[in-house]
Write a protein that holds these residues in place. Structure first.
Motif, mmCIF file in Angstrom:
data_model
loop_
_atom_site.group_PDB
_atom_site.id
_atom_site.type_symbol
_atom_site.label_atom_id
_atom_site.label_comp_id
_atom_site.label_asym_id
_atom_site.label_seq_id
_atom_site.Cartn_x
_atom_site.Cartn_y
_atom_site.Cartn_z
ATOM 1 N N VAL A 109 7.500 12.717 -0.760
ATOM 2 C CA VAL A 109 6.776 12.086 -1.871
ATOM 3 C C VAL A 109 5.691 11.139 -1.355
ATOM 4 N N MET A 110 6.074 10.088 -0.620
ATOM 5 C CA MET A 110 5.070 9.103 -0.208
ATOM 6 C C MET A 110 5.586 8.203 0.902
ATOM 7 N N GLY A 111 4.663 7.476 1.500
ATOM 8 C CA GLY A 111 4.979 6.408 2.434
ATOM 9 C C GLY A 111 4.438 5.100 1.881
ATOM 10 N N ILE A 112 5.186 4.005 2.109
ATOM 11 C CA ILE A 112 4.804 2.691 1.581
ATOM 12 C C ILE A 112 4.903 1.664 2.704
ATOM 13 N N MET A 113 3.948 0.759 2.764
ATOM 14 C CA MET A 113 4.040 -0.398 3.643
ATOM 15 C C MET A 113 3.968 -1.664 2.800
ATOM 16 N N CYS A 114 5.028 -2.469 2.891
ATOM 17 C CA CYS A 114 5.041 -3.792 2.260
ATOM 18 C C CYS A 114 4.884 -4.822 3.373
ATOM 19 N N TRP A 115 4.111 -5.866 3.124
ATOM 20 C CA TRP A 115 3.939 -6.893 4.153
ATOM 21 C C TRP A 115 3.852 -8.280 3.530
ATOM 22 N N SER A 116 4.754 -9.126 3.971
ATOM 23 C CA SER A 116 4.738 -10.546 3.612
ATOM 24 C C SER A 116 5.488 -11.300 4.712
ATOM 25 N N PRO A 117 4.846 -12.282 5.378
ATOM 26 C CA PRO A 117 5.442 -12.930 6.560
ATOM 27 C C PRO A 117 6.770 -13.651 6.357
ATOM 28 N N PRO A 118 7.047 -14.314 5.219
ATOM 29 C CA PRO A 118 8.328 -15.031 5.104
ATOM 30 C C PRO A 118 9.529 -14.095 5.212
ATOM 31 N N LEU A 119 10.481 -14.432 6.109
ATOM 32 C CA LEU A 119 11.639 -13.586 6.388
ATOM 33 C C LEU A 119 12.924 -14.236 5.891
ATOM 34 N N ASP A 120 13.921 -13.402 5.613
ATOM 35 C CA ASP A 120 15.247 -13.940 5.300
ATOM 36 C C ASP A 120 16.010 -14.178 6.603
ATOM 37 N N SER A 142 -3.491 1.354 6.498
ATOM 38 C CA SER A 142 -3.337 2.347 7.571
ATOM 39 C C SER A 142 -1.867 2.635 7.848
ATOM 40 N N ALA A 143 -1.003 1.609 7.750
ATOM 41 C CA ALA A 143 0.426 1.820 7.992
ATOM 42 C C ALA A 143 1.055 2.689 6.900
ATOM 43 N N SER A 144 0.542 2.604 5.680
ATOM 44 C CA SER A 144 1.084 3.453 4.612
ATOM 45 C C SER A 144 0.801 4.930 4.887
ATOM 46 N N VAL A 145 -0.323 5.230 5.530
ATOM 47 C CA VAL A 145 -0.623 6.620 5.902
ATOM 48 C C VAL A 145 0.323 7.077 7.007
ATOM 49 N N MET A 146 0.653 6.173 7.951
ATOM 50 C CA MET A 146 1.653 6.511 8.976
ATOM 51 C C MET A 146 2.985 6.874 8.323
ATOM 52 N N ALA A 147 3.408 6.048 7.365
ATOM 53 C CA ALA A 147 4.663 6.322 6.668
ATOM 54 C C ALA A 147 4.583 7.639 5.898
ATOM 55 N N ARG A 195 -3.817 7.444 -3.053
ATOM 56 C CA ARG A 195 -3.717 6.105 -2.480
ATOM 57 C C ARG A 195 -3.729 5.035 -3.565
ATOM 58 N N HIS A 196 -2.926 3.978 -3.305
ATOM 59 C CA HIS A 196 -2.972 2.800 -4.163
ATOM 60 C C HIS A 196 -2.643 1.575 -3.325
ATOM 61 N N THR A 197 -3.408 0.516 -3.506
ATOM 62 C CA THR A 197 -3.183 -0.717 -2.765
ATOM 63 C C THR A 197 -3.283 -1.897 -3.706
ATOM 64 N N SER A 234 0.852 -1.190 0.000
ATOM 65 C CA SER A 234 0.000 0.000 0.000
ATOM 66 C C SER A 234 0.879 1.227 0.000
ATOM 67 N N LEU A 235 0.418 2.263 -0.662
ATOM 68 C CA LEU A 235 1.157 3.530 -0.643
ATOM 69 C C LEU A 235 0.193 4.697 -0.487
ATOM 70 N N CYS A 236 0.722 5.746 0.090
ATOM 71 C CA CYS A 236 -0.028 6.992 0.259
ATOM 72 C C CYS A 236 0.940 8.139 0.025
ATOM 73 N N THR A 237 0.620 9.033 -0.903
ATOM 74 C CA THR A 237 1.511 10.154 -1.184
ATOM 75 C C THR A 237 1.265 11.285 -0.186
ATOM 76 N N VAL A 238 2.130 12.277 -0.224
ATOM 77 C CA VAL A 238 1.989 13.416 0.676
ATOM 78 C C VAL A 238 0.769 14.263 0.327
ATOM 79 N N ASP A 239 0.165 14.034 -0.828
ATOM 80 C CA ASP A 239 -1.081 14.711 -1.209
ATOM 81 C C ASP A 239 -2.306 13.845 -0.962
#
Length: 609
Positions: free
Chosen positions: A505-516, A436-441, A282-284, A274-279
C-alpha cells in the motif's frame, strides 16, 4: 390420431385425393415462405461478410485463408446458387472439406462455386501467419472504433471548451496524488513547458497541443484520473492524514535525545509526516523538508542490502532473528554467541561488516549511498559530518560492543573492527527528509521496486526478511506492543524518526525529535496508533467476522483487486465497455497549491443510478 382417421372414413377415393392435393399445396406454400426467409438471411450474412476487412489478400493462392472465397458475381447469384445446393442436398449429402484441406472458389456460369482441393495441405506456419494477421487486423479495427485516451482526457477537463488552462490540468493532477515533479512524468512536464513558451498567451492548450504534451505518459495519467491507484479517493485519505497529524501535534511529552550532542540541537516543536503509495501518490504535512539523520532507521536498510548481496542464509550465520528483550545498546549475545537481531546495535555493527567486504570505507559508503538514492527515487539523501564526528566522540558504548563482538569472533574473518565502527557511525549520520524517507519506505512496501522510478532496487527475499524483522524487532523494547497494537513493520531512530511500512500500500515517515523513555518518537507512536485505529492497515484487521474499519483501498464499497501498471489498450477498452463518464468533484485545499479548480473522476453509468 383416431380422430384424424375418423374424419376420412366417409370420404371416397377421389375425395381423399382432392384433400391430399390441398394439403400438399399448403406444404409447398410454407416451403416457399421458408425459402424466401432463408434467402434473406443468407443475403444479409453475405453483405456483412463483404464489409469486413479482408486478410491475406496480398498472399498467393496457396496461402489464402481457409474457406476464403472471391468473385465478381452478383450477390443475388451467389445466394441463388446456395439455395440450389440446399435443394440438391435433399437427394445427396453436402460435400464438406476434409480436415487439413483448403477450399477455393471457381467461376461457373457467373457464380462462385467452392471447390475442395485436397492436394494442398495447410501448414502450421500458415496457420500461425493467418492467426497473427487476424489478430493484428482486429487490433487495428478496435483502435479505429475506440476513442483515444488523450482525447478522453482533454474533453473531460475542457468541459466543452476548445481550450483548457494549464493550471486546471495541473491542479486536477495533484488531487490524484501525483506530483508534477514525479520522474515518470518528466517527459510530459518538459514538453508542457516548451509548448507553453510557444503559445500566444502561455496559459491555454488546445486539443492538439494537449495531446502532444500528455501522449508520452497517457497510461499513467489515465490511471490517475480513472482512480486506478491503490488509494482511489486520495483527497479524502489525505484529509484524514492531516487530522491525525494535527491531533498528534498537540502532544508535548518526551525529551530530545542528548547523549549525541548534535541531536540535542533540534527543536522539540518539529513535527512532520510524509507518505508515498506503491503507485507514487504523495502527501506531506508539517516540517517535511527539514533534513535529519536516519540513526537507527538505517538498520533495516543496510540489513536489506546485506541480504540482497549475500542471501538470507549467509547473513544469519552471523546474526540471529529473535527479539532480545533488552535495551538496544546492551553488551549481550544469544546462546550461540551471535547478536540477537540486526535491529539492535550489536547486530547492526556485525551487519555493517558484511557490506562490500574487502573494500575501503569510502567505497563502502558510496555503495550504500547509491542504494539509498535508488530507494529514495533520487530524492534528498545527504550526510551530516557534524553528527558523524559527534557520534564518534561519544561512542564509548558502541566501541565496547565492538570489542566484545571481536572477542566472541562474531565478525567475518579478517574484519577490521575499528574501521567497521567508523563505517557504522557514518551510516547512522546519513541525512534524509521526511519526503525522501517515505519513498524509501514505499520501496519496501512495493517489494523492492521504487514507486516513482519503477526501478528494481532490492530482491524480494531481502524485502520480505527486512519487513519480518522490522515487525518483530524494529521498535526497541516497545516492539511487542507496537506489533500488537499497530501490527505493521516499523523502525524507529533516536533522531525522532519512525519508518512505517504498509505492505503493498504505502510507506510513511513520521519525524518528531521528542522521545519517550524507550527511545521512540512520542508524536510518531501516537500517529501510527491513530492511523491503524481509523484504517484497516493492521495485519489482522481483515479477518472474517471482524469489526470493519475504513478501507481507503476501496471505492464505493467495491474491493479494488488490482493496481499498478495497465497498458494503453486495456484502459481504452475499459473506458469504452463501461460507458464511462467523468464526474466533476470539488477538491479540498491543497498544501502545495493554493489555487482551486474542479477535479474530475470517472464513473460508470451504473454508478449514477
Amino acid at each position: 390420431m383416431l380422430t384424424w382417421y375418423s374424419d376420412f372414413a366417409h370420404l371416397s377415393i377421389s375425395g381423399f385425393r382432392i384433400f391430399q392435393a390441398e394439403i400438399l399445396h399448403n406444404l409447398l406454400e410454407r416451403i416457399e415462405m421458408l425459402q424466401f426467409r432463408f434467402s434473406a438471411v443468407l443475403k444479409e450474412l453475405f453483405q456483412s461478410n463483404l464489409k469486413r476487412p479482408l486478410t491475406g489478400i496480398t498472399r498467393n493462392k496457396t496461402s489464402l485463408p481457409i474457406h476464403y472465397c472471391s468473385s465478381n458475381a452478383s450477390l443475388d447469384v451467389q445466394v441463388s446458387f446456395k439455395l440450389k445446393l440446399l435443394h440438391a442436398g435433399v437427394h445427396r449429402p453436402l460435400l464438406c472439406a476434409a480436415p487439413g484441406t483448403r477450399t477455393y472458389c471457381t467461376k461457373t456460369e457467373g457464380a462462385a462455386i467452392p471447390v475442395t482441393e485436397s492436394a494442398i495441405p495447410v501448414t502450421d506456419q500458415e496457420k500461425k501467419d493467418e492467426t497473427a494477421t487476424e489478430a493484428a487486423t482486429e487490433k487495428r479495427r478496435k483502435a479505429g472504433i475506440l476513442p483515444s485516451l488523450e482525447d478522453l482526457l482533454f474533453y473531460t477537463i475542457a468541459e466543452g471548451q476548445e481550450k483548457i488552462p494549464v493550471h486546471k490540468f495541473l491542479t486536477a493532477l495533484k488531487a490524484t496524488g501525483l506530483r508534477t515533479g514525479d520522474p515518470r512524468l518528466k517527459e510530459c512536464m518538459d514538453t508542457l513547458k516548451v509548448t507553453l513558451k510557444n503559445t500566444s498567451d502561455g496559459v491555454m492548450l488546445d486539443r492538439h497541443l494537449f495531446k502532444k504534451c500528455v501522449q508520452s505518459n497517457i497510461v499513467l495519467l489515465t490511471q490517475a484520473f480513472r482512480k486506478k491507484f491503490v488509494i482511489p479517493d486520495f483527497q479524502s485519505f489525505s484529509s484524514h492524514i492531516d487530522e491525525l497529524y494535527e491531533s498528534a501535534k498537540n502532544l508535548t511529552e518526551g525529551q530530545v535525545a542528548d547523549y549525541i550532542p548534535q541531536l540535542a540541537k533540534f527543536s522539540p516543536d518539529l513535527w512532520a509526516v510524509s507518505l508515498c503509495t506503491v503507485d507514487g501518490q504523495r502527501h506531506t504535512v508539517g516540517d517535511t523538508k527539514v533534513p535529519f539523520c536516519l540513526q537507527s532507521c538505517v538498520k533495516p536498510l543496510k540489513y536489506a542490502i546485506a541480504v540482497h548481496d549475500h542471501g538470507t542464509e549467509y547473513v544469519h550465520r552471523f546474526i540471529g532473528k529473535e527479539p532480545s528483550g533488552l535495551r538496544f545498546n546492551k553488551l549481550f549475545l544469544d546462546e550461540d554467541d551471535k547478536p540477537h537481531n540486526p535491529m539492535v546495535n550489536a547486530g547492526a555493527i556485525v551487519c555493517t561488516s558484511l557490506i562490500k567486504q574487502g573494500a575501503s570505507n569510502a567505497e563502502k559508503f558510496d555503495y550504500v549511498m547509491n542504494f539509498l538514492n535508488k530507494m529514495a527515487g533520487n530524492e534528498y539523501v545527504g550526510f551530516s559530518n557534524a553528527t558523524f564526528q559527534s557520534e564518534r566522540e561519544s561512542g564509548d558504548r558502541n566501541f565496547a560492543i565492538g570489542y566484545y563482538l571481536k572477542e566472541k569472533k562474531c565478525f567475518p574473518e579478517g574484519t577490521d573492527m575499528t574501521s567497521i565502527l567508523d563505517f557504522y557511525f557514518q551510516l547512522c549520520s546519513i541525512e534524509v527528509t521526511c519526503e525522501s524517507a517515505s519513498v524509501m519506505a514505499a520501496t519496501l512496501a512495493n517489494g523492492g521496486f521504487c514507486p516513482i522510478t519503477g526501478e528494481r532496487v532490492l530482491s524480494p527475499e531481502a524485502v520480505r526478511d527486512t519487513l519480518s524483522l522490522m515487525h518483530s524487532c524494529g521498535m526497541y523494547d516497545f516492539s511487542g506492543q507496537f506489533a500488537f497494537h499497530v501490527g505493521l513493520p516499523a523502525k524507529s531512530g533516536v533522531a525522532g524518526g519512525i519508518l512505517l511500512v504498509v505492505p503493498n500500500v504505502m510507506g510513511i515517515m513520521c519525524w518528531s525529535p521528542p522521545l519517550d523513555k524507550l527511545g521512540n518518537s512520542v508524536r510518531g507512536i501516537q500517529f501510527c496508533t491513530d492511523l491503524v485505529s481509523l484504517f484497516n492497515f493492521h495485519n489482522y484487521d481483515n479477518l472474517r467476522h471482524f469489526a470493519k474499519k475504513h478501507d481507503p483501498r476501496r471505492e464505493g464499497g467495491d474491493q479494488r483487486f488490482t493496481f499498478g501498471p495497465m497498458d494503453y489498450e486495456s484502459l481504452q477498452q475499459e473506458l469504452a465497455l463501461k460507458d464511462s463518464l467523468w464526474k466533476k468533484v470539488v477538491p479540498t485545499d491543497c498544501h502545495e497549491d493554493s489555487s482551486t479548480t474542479v477535479v474530475y473522476r470517472m464513473e460508470s453509468v451504473g454508478e449514477r443510478n
